[in-house]
Design a protein around this motif. Sequence first.
Motif, short mmCIF file in Angstrom:
data_model
loop_
_atom_site.label_atom_id
_atom_site.label_comp_id
_atom_site.label_asym_id
_atom_site.label_seq_id
_atom_site.Cartn_x
_atom_site.Cartn_y
_atom_site.Cartn_z
N GLY A 213 0.79 -1.24 0.00
CA GLY A 213 0.00 0.00 0.00
C GLY A 213 0.82 1.28 0.00
N VAL A 214 2.16 1.16 0.05
CA VAL A 214 2.97 2.39 0.02
C VAL A 214 2.88 3.02 -1.37
CG1 VAL A 214 5.30 3.36 0.27
CG2 VAL A 214 4.55 1.53 1.80
N THR A 215 2.54 4.30 -1.41
CA THR A 215 2.38 4.99 -2.70
C THR A 215 3.58 5.86 -3.07
OG1 THR A 215 1.23 6.72 -1.47
CG2 THR A 215 -0.14 5.12 -2.66
N ASN A 216 4.28 6.35 -2.03
CA ASN A 216 5.38 7.28 -2.31
C ASN A 216 6.41 7.26 -1.18
OD1 ASN A 216 3.34 8.58 -0.70
ND2 ASN A 216 4.21 10.56 -1.16
N ILE A 217 7.63 7.68 -1.51
CA ILE A 217 8.73 7.61 -0.55
C ILE A 217 9.41 8.98 -0.46
CG2 ILE A 217 10.84 6.37 0.12
CD1 ILE A 217 10.17 4.21 -1.90
N GLU A 218 9.60 9.44 0.77
CA GLU A 218 10.36 10.67 1.00
C GLU A 218 11.07 10.58 2.34
OE1 GLU A 218 8.54 11.37 3.75
OE2 GLU A 218 7.60 13.30 3.28
N MET A 219 11.44 11.70 2.94
CA MET A 219 12.35 11.61 4.08
C MET A 219 11.89 12.35 5.36
SD MET A 219 15.96 11.88 2.02
CE MET A 219 16.92 11.72 3.51
N GLU A 220 10.62 12.75 5.43
CA GLU A 220 10.20 13.52 6.61
C GLU A 220 8.82 13.17 7.18
OE1 GLU A 220 11.15 15.19 3.74
OE2 GLU A 220 13.18 15.83 4.31
N ALA A 221 7.96 12.50 6.43
CA ALA A 221 6.53 12.43 6.80
C ALA A 221 6.27 11.90 8.21
CB ALA A 221 5.78 11.57 5.77
N THR A 222 6.90 10.81 8.62
CA THR A 222 6.57 10.22 9.93
C THR A 222 6.91 11.20 11.07
OG1 THR A 222 8.69 9.10 9.88
CG2 THR A 222 6.74 7.75 9.37
N CYS A 223 8.03 11.87 10.95
CA CYS A 223 8.44 12.83 11.98
C CYS A 223 7.45 14.00 12.01
CB CYS A 223 9.85 13.32 11.68
SG CYS A 223 10.39 14.68 12.72
N PHE A 224 7.09 14.48 10.84
CA PHE A 224 6.16 15.61 10.73
C PHE A 224 4.82 15.24 11.38
CE2 PHE A 224 3.38 18.47 8.20
CZ PHE A 224 4.02 19.67 8.45
N ALA A 225 4.29 14.06 11.00
CA ALA A 225 2.99 13.62 11.53
C ALA A 225 3.08 13.41 13.04
CB ALA A 225 2.55 12.34 10.83
N ALA A 226 4.15 12.75 13.50
CA ALA A 226 4.25 12.41 14.92
C ALA A 226 4.43 13.67 15.78
CB ALA A 226 5.41 11.45 15.15
N MET A 227 5.29 14.58 15.34
CA MET A 227 5.53 15.77 16.17
C MET A 227 4.30 16.69 16.18
SD MET A 227 9.58 16.63 15.79
CE MET A 227 9.52 17.97 16.97
N CYS A 228 3.60 16.78 15.04
CA CYS A 228 2.39 17.61 15.02
C CYS A 228 1.31 16.96 15.88
CB CYS A 228 1.89 17.82 13.58
SG CYS A 228 2.95 18.94 12.65
N THR A 229 1.21 15.63 15.85
CA THR A 229 0.22 14.93 16.68
C THR A 229 0.51 15.20 18.15
OG1 THR A 229 0.02 13.20 15.02
CG2 THR A 229 -0.78 12.65 17.21
N LYS A 230 1.80 15.09 18.53
CA LYS A 230 2.16 15.31 19.93
C LYS A 230 1.89 16.76 20.35
CE LYS A 230 5.91 14.42 23.19
NZ LYS A 230 5.41 13.35 24.04
N ALA A 231 2.13 17.69 19.44
CA ALA A 231 1.89 19.11 19.75
C ALA A 231 0.41 19.48 19.64
CB ALA A 231 2.71 20.00 18.82
N ARG A 232 -0.40 18.52 19.21
CA ARG A 232 -1.84 18.72 19.01
C ARG A 232 -2.12 19.86 18.03
NH1 ARG A 232 -2.72 19.10 24.53
NH2 ARG A 232 -2.26 17.15 25.59
N VAL A 233 -1.37 19.84 16.92
CA VAL A 233 -1.69 20.79 15.84
C VAL A 233 -2.07 19.99 14.60
CG1 VAL A 233 -0.18 22.65 16.67
CG2 VAL A 233 0.72 21.00 15.02
N LYS A 234 -2.99 20.53 13.82
CA LYS A 234 -3.41 19.87 12.60
C LYS A 234 -2.29 19.96 11.57
CE LYS A 234 -8.36 20.26 12.40
NZ LYS A 234 -9.52 20.61 11.64
N CYS A 235 -2.13 18.90 10.80
CA CYS A 235 -1.13 18.98 9.74
C CYS A 235 -1.55 18.15 8.53
CB CYS A 235 0.24 18.53 10.24
SG CYS A 235 0.43 16.76 10.41
#
Length: 279
Positions: A213-235
Amino acid sequence: MEVDHLYHLGLTKQGDNLEKDFGDVRFICTGGAAHRMYTYALMMKEELRIDGDLIDLSADGHRFSMYKVGPVIFINHGMGVPSLSILLHELFKLVAYAKCKDVVFFRLGTCGGLGKAPGTVIVSKRCVDNQCRSTFRIVKLGKEINMEATLDQELANNLINYASANHPDIPIEPGCTMTTDDFYEGQARCDGAFCDFTREQASIYLNEIAAKGVTNIEMEATCFAAMCTKARVKCAIVNVILVDRLEGDQVRVDKETYNNFQVRPFTIISNYIKSIINS
Ligand code: R2B
Ligand code: URA
């Protein structure tokens, strides 16, 4: 903290008037390259009809380049998780010190696709690490910590629906984005300075993750999603594909095509932002 140096942004809590300078910020758009963020900021200035020159607000930090256009910030995050995570720590503190309300964070990036044509825009509904786990792993005090790497489904759907209705010329799809720690062997490329696997092994691996199911590969998404989730900001994460990795390793887009592709995430996000500002 009474005294806080946002060292990489080149700003200080007590020395700069953060509330006055940044208190109206509602959207933070970030992506890898400084020049791309400058170009986006220039285009946003035209779209919002805002006068004046663009000033690099983090010039003193000599690391990132930050531009403010009305309620929208454009800032580059460099390449990879370590650079992005430094930036997010300081941006979260900046918006807290400036007393900004409900800020939404966007990553506008580039990526490799799996079985998708270059130029396709992927809005991430999920993201996984380089072992297909839906978490962001980071070592804290010598221990591996798993952070939840989730994305706002409603925001992702809104972006896709908005783009499909208003920009039918831009191919756009929801996707599952893999984040790696390296561009070359870490993304199963054989065209780096060295390579410890065969082209066949790389091809089998890429087809396997595509089947998962992986559609694309890059180098930041998991960190971006996880840190925004922890900070409780929408991203939201919006990446344009530069190369179909099931077809090859090299990014071969010419300058004109690249310029056309790189505008696509901006077109979607900027129009979405404008629709919110004007609503
Ligand atoms: C996409 O492009 C960069 C590597 O070329 C990296 O920052 C990423 O995620
Ligand atoms: N960025 C990546 O990380 N990978 C690609 O294949 C293209 C851009």
